[in-house]
Write a protein that holds these residues in place. Structure first.
Motif, short mmCIF file in Angstrom:
data_model
loop_
_atom_site.label_atom_id
_atom_site.label_comp_id
_atom_site.label_asym_id
_atom_site.label_seq_id
_atom_site.Cartn_x
_atom_site.Cartn_y
_atom_site.Cartn_z
N PHE A 42 -0.61 8.69 -3.17
CA PHE A 42 -1.45 7.28 -2.29
C PHE A 42 -2.77 6.97 -1.68
O PHE A 42 -3.32 8.45 -1.44
CB PHE A 42 -0.60 6.68 -1.48
CG PHE A 42 -0.45 7.10 -0.51
CD1 PHE A 42 -1.33 7.01 1.09
CD2 PHE A 42 0.37 8.42 0.48
CE1 PHE A 42 -1.30 7.80 2.14
CE2 PHE A 42 0.68 9.22 1.59
CZ PHE A 42 -0.23 8.76 2.21
N VAL A 43 -3.59 6.42 -2.00
CA VAL A 43 -5.26 6.12 -1.87
C VAL A 43 -4.98 5.67 -0.22
O VAL A 43 -3.84 4.66 -0.16
CB VAL A 43 -5.50 4.83 -2.51
CG1 VAL A 43 -7.06 5.08 -1.60
CG2 VAL A 43 -5.64 5.56 -4.66
N LEU A 44 -5.39 6.31 0.79
CA LEU A 44 -5.51 5.78 1.82
C LEU A 44 -6.91 4.83 2.06
O LEU A 44 -7.98 5.47 1.84
CB LEU A 44 -5.53 6.80 3.20
CG LEU A 44 -5.00 6.82 4.13
CD1 LEU A 44 -4.28 5.83 4.79
CD2 LEU A 44 -5.19 8.18 5.06
N LEU A 85 -0.29 2.86 -5.12
CA LEU A 85 0.44 2.76 -3.83
C LEU A 85 -1.15 2.81 -3.15
O LEU A 85 -1.84 3.70 -3.05
CB LEU A 85 1.20 2.93 -3.92
CG LEU A 85 1.47 3.34 -1.83
CD1 LEU A 85 2.01 1.59 -1.21
CD2 LEU A 85 2.53 4.65 -1.61
N LEU A 86 -1.34 1.88 -2.58
CA LEU A 86 -2.29 1.82 -1.64
C LEU A 86 -1.67 1.41 -0.01
O LEU A 86 -1.56 0.34 -0.11
CB LEU A 86 -3.27 0.37 -1.78
CG LEU A 86 -4.80 0.17 -0.28
CD1 LEU A 86 -5.46 1.01 -0.34
CD2 LEU A 86 -5.45 -0.88 -0.80
N GLN A 131 1.59 9.16 11.56
CA GLN A 131 2.33 8.43 11.81
C GLN A 131 2.35 7.68 10.62
O GLN A 131 3.35 6.65 10.03
CB GLN A 131 1.23 7.53 12.59
CG GLN A 131 2.31 7.85 14.31
CD GLN A 131 1.31 6.94 14.83
OE1 GLN A 131 -0.45 6.96 14.95
NE2 GLN A 131 1.80 7.08 16.17
N ILE A 132 1.04 7.84 9.42
CA ILE A 132 1.23 6.98 8.30
C ILE A 132 1.92 7.97 7.08
O ILE A 132 2.29 7.19 6.46
CB ILE A 132 0.05 7.22 7.50
CG1 ILE A 132 -1.29 6.15 8.90
CG2 ILE A 132 -0.55 7.08 6.31
CD1 ILE A 132 -3.09 6.24 8.13
N ASP A 133 2.10 9.19 7.30
CA ASP A 133 3.61 9.77 6.20
C ASP A 133 4.33 9.50 7.01
O ASP A 133 5.43 9.46 5.73
CB ASP A 133 3.22 11.16 6.56
CG ASP A 133 1.42 11.74 6.30
OD1 ASP A 133 1.16 10.54 5.25
OD2 ASP A 133 1.68 12.77 6.42
#
Length: 295
Positions: free
Chosen positions: A64-66, A83-84, A95-97
């Motif tokens: 994904f693009v973060l 996915l953004l 936490q993002i993962d």
């Protein structure tokens, strides 16, 4: 109270008997992904302030693009790049993962549907780079970069393009694909606004009708609509198609100014405005607005 009723132009054929109620269209369920891996491909280039990241979910890896922002929560969006994930600056990568893994089933379902649509895109073979091509009014025009002192313009007849005509974008040659796509889309929308208005005025004048107002839309489910207040919306993505198809949609919506239905009288009105419309209608029926690029 006057309730505004809106009629949408879908790709369905007109009913053979207007007096016979039509059953609602049956939606076929999308095939299950099963054990198939859904590709998550890194974009051609990354916009400033973003990075590519991959995480291992239960069934496969998800790329994904973060993008970091000042928002207060983590947002997940499926766009033209896949996915953004937009996350606050204070949220850790772990936490993002964790959120991506938790939402992996939803993400993979959405990505699977997105890839299904892209397989049918009118612009599936468009590469947002110097030398790429894009469909415009039934022809394919070529993107050229490097003229940063000029303005975005078509080197040819604006509304009578030929295959291979050049769209010169006012961007450096090393512009990322997102900037190229956005610049091309902005030009296409500008052309759509100008051409659609010309065609509306042409047909309205010929029919002795007046329009309260009209505007472009980017609806994912319809090519055009007209409500009982006499307001028309036309999908800007129609600019990809040849002029006959554009004229059909314009005539279809103008016919609704007299017939707010899809009865035999309505289709007779369409034929009076645009004789021989059936060929364009049948051609457009093969395309769903949802299969065209997002903006």
């Amino acid at each position: 109270m006057n309730e505004s009723r809106q009629l949408d132009l879908f790709i369905d054929a007109p009913p053979p008997e207007p007096t016979t109620p039509r059953p609602p269209a049956r939606r076929e369920p999308r095939a299950s992904r099963g054990d198939a891996t859904v590709p998550t491909v890194r974009p051609q280039s990354l916009a400033s302030g973003t990075r590519w990241r991959e995480v291992r979910a239960s069934t496969q890896s998800i790329g994904f693009v973060l993008k970091r922002s000042r928002r207060k929560s983590i947002g997940l969006t499926i766009n033209d790049d896949g996915l953004l994930v937009t996350a606050p600056n204070w949220v850790t990568l772990a936490q993002i993962d964790e959120v991506v893994i938790e939402k992996s089933n939803w993400i993979l379902d959405k990505l699977s549907a997105w890839y299904d649509r892209r397989a049918q895109l009118a612009m599936a073979d468009t590469h947002w780079q110097d030398g790429g091509s894009v469909p415009y009014m039934g022809r394919r025009i070529v993107l050229r970069l490097g003229d940063t002192l000029g303005r975005t313009r078509l080197l040819g007849a604006e509304f009578e393009p030929r295959d291979g005509d050049v769209l010169s974008l006012a961007l450096p040659r090393d512009a990322d694909h997102a900037r190229i796509r956005d610049a091309a889309h902005a030009w296409l929308q500008q052309q759509a606004r100008t051409w659609f208005e010309q065609r509306l005025l042409h047909f309205l004048s010929a029919q002795g009708l007046q329009l309260r107002r009209w505007r472009l839309s980017s609806a994912a489910t319809r090519w055009g609509s007209c409500n009982s207040d006499g307001n028309i919306m036309l999908n800007w993505r129609l600019i990809h198609f040849e002029r006959d198809i554009i004229d059909y949609v314009v005539a279809h919506e103008i016919a609704h100014l007299r017939e707010m239905n899809h009865s035999k009288d309505f289709w007779r009105e369409v034929g009076r405005i645009l004789p021989g419309f059936e060929r364009a209608r049948d051609a457009l029926r093969q395309h769903d607005p949802a299969t065209l690029p997002l903006i």
